[in-house]
Enzyme design. Structure first.
Site, PDB file in Angstrom:
ATOM      1  N   ASP A  24      -3.863 -11.482   1.583  1.00 39.47           N
ATOM      2  CA  ASP A  24      -4.032  -9.461   1.884  1.00 39.47           C
ATOM      3  C   ASP A  24      -4.690  -8.772   3.165  1.00 39.47           C
ATOM      4  OD1 ASP A  24      -4.576  -6.820   0.738  1.00 39.47           O
ATOM      5  OD2 ASP A  24      -6.522  -7.636  -0.170  1.00 39.47           O
ATOM      6  N   ASP A  26      -5.241  -5.583   3.960  1.00 42.82           N
ATOM      7  CA  ASP A  26      -6.683  -4.395   3.356  1.00 42.82           C
ATOM      8  C   ASP A  26      -8.130  -4.587   2.530  1.00 42.82           C
ATOM      9  OD1 ASP A  26      -4.854  -2.155   4.117  1.00 42.82           O
ATOM     10  OD2 ASP A  26      -3.948  -2.058   3.207  1.00 42.82           O
ATOM     11  N   GLY A 114      -0.016  -4.952  -0.497  1.00 38.84           N
ATOM     12  CA  GLY A 114       0.656  -3.415  -0.753  1.00 38.84           C
ATOM     13  C   GLY A 114       0.216  -2.752  -0.218  1.00 38.84           C
ATOM     14  N   LYS A 162       2.046  -9.320  -6.408  1.00 37.23           N
ATOM     15  CA  LYS A 162       1.921 -10.544  -5.208  1.00 37.23           C
ATOM     16  C   LYS A 162       1.951 -11.626  -6.018  1.00 37.23           C
ATOM     17  CE  LYS A 162      -1.081  -7.581  -2.560  1.00 37.23           C
ATOM     18  NZ  LYS A 162      -2.421  -7.748  -2.135  1.00 37.23           N
TER      19      LYS A 162
END
Length: 231
Positions: A24, A26, A114, A162
């Site tokens: 990921d 962020d 995302g 994801k």
């Protein structure tokens, strides 16, 4: 505090044998939520941060939160580029060394987010991750650079995205042992097809995520030490 062990043997063996690690971005690779930074820059920080917290905590479907947040800020292409110039993202402590070590061990590294490709590509460049190894959302603009929406065909634009993204990577590359690393509920959803989920709490420590992680870390140093044992 460094780590919380739930299934450390599984996480350790996965690090020693994985052929791919997906991060990921962020609050994992970087110390902020990109969409929150952009919203602050555009004067919509408080409203957007509330949606982000609900999405990452698993309290609302991701696609609903994404649509709502982008609808609030309607970011033009020039505004995004200006934001990136004035507010470059900071890497999480130790993540660059960890990724360099992964590269040295011939582990395939992907950024699965995302967040938005336009904001992630500069981060990938710093980490020597090719653009082809990014799965993220595309903000759509017209010829004048005005916001007109986002691409709903990207797997990361929706709930369980994801998981779909890792399935795509697995089929594309033939990987057998993928590890997912992230701070949010959407990252935990990636197991399976990930063989292990390592939760990261160095920026946001979420109880729901900690409970779903095989291993929960607050920094990348110990993971790097384990990785260095690989032949």
């Amino acid at each position: 505090m460094s780590t919380v062990g739930l299934d450390i043997p599984l996480a350790r063996s996965s690090l020693l044998t994985c052929d791919c690690i997906c991060f990921d971005v962020d609050s994992t690779v970087i110390t902020e939520e990109g969409i929150n930074v952009l919203a602050d820059f555009l004067g919509k920080g408080e409203e957007v941060s509330a949606w982000t917290a609900n999405a990452m905590g698993g309290n609302v479907k991701f696609e609903d939160a994404l649509e709502a947040r982008l609808g609030l800020i309607k970011p033009s292409k020039p505004s995004i580029l200006t934001c990136l110039q004035k507010h470059p993202f900071q890497l999480s402590p130790g993540v660059q060394t960890f990724i360099q070590t992964l590269h040295s061990k011939s582990v395939d590294v992907w950024l699965v987010s995302g967040g938005f490709r336009i904001m992630i590509e500069p981060i990938a460049a710093v980490l020597n991750i090719p653009k082809s190894n990014i799965l993220a959302n595309n903000i759509l603009h017209n010829e004048a650079g005005e916001y007109i929406g986002f691409d709903p065909e990207e797997p990361t634009s929706r709930d369980l995205g994801k998981r779909a993204a890792l399935e795509h990577i697995k089929s594309l590359k033939g990987h057998e042992n993928i590890v997912m690393i992230g701070d949010g509920a959407t990252d935990a959803q990636a197991k399976p097809p990930a063989s292990a989920f390592i939760g990261y709490g160095g920026v946001q420590d979420r109880e729901k995520v900690r409970g779903k992680a095989d291993w929960f870390v607050y920094d990348f140093e110990e993971a790097t030490k384990i990785l260095e044992e690989r032949k």
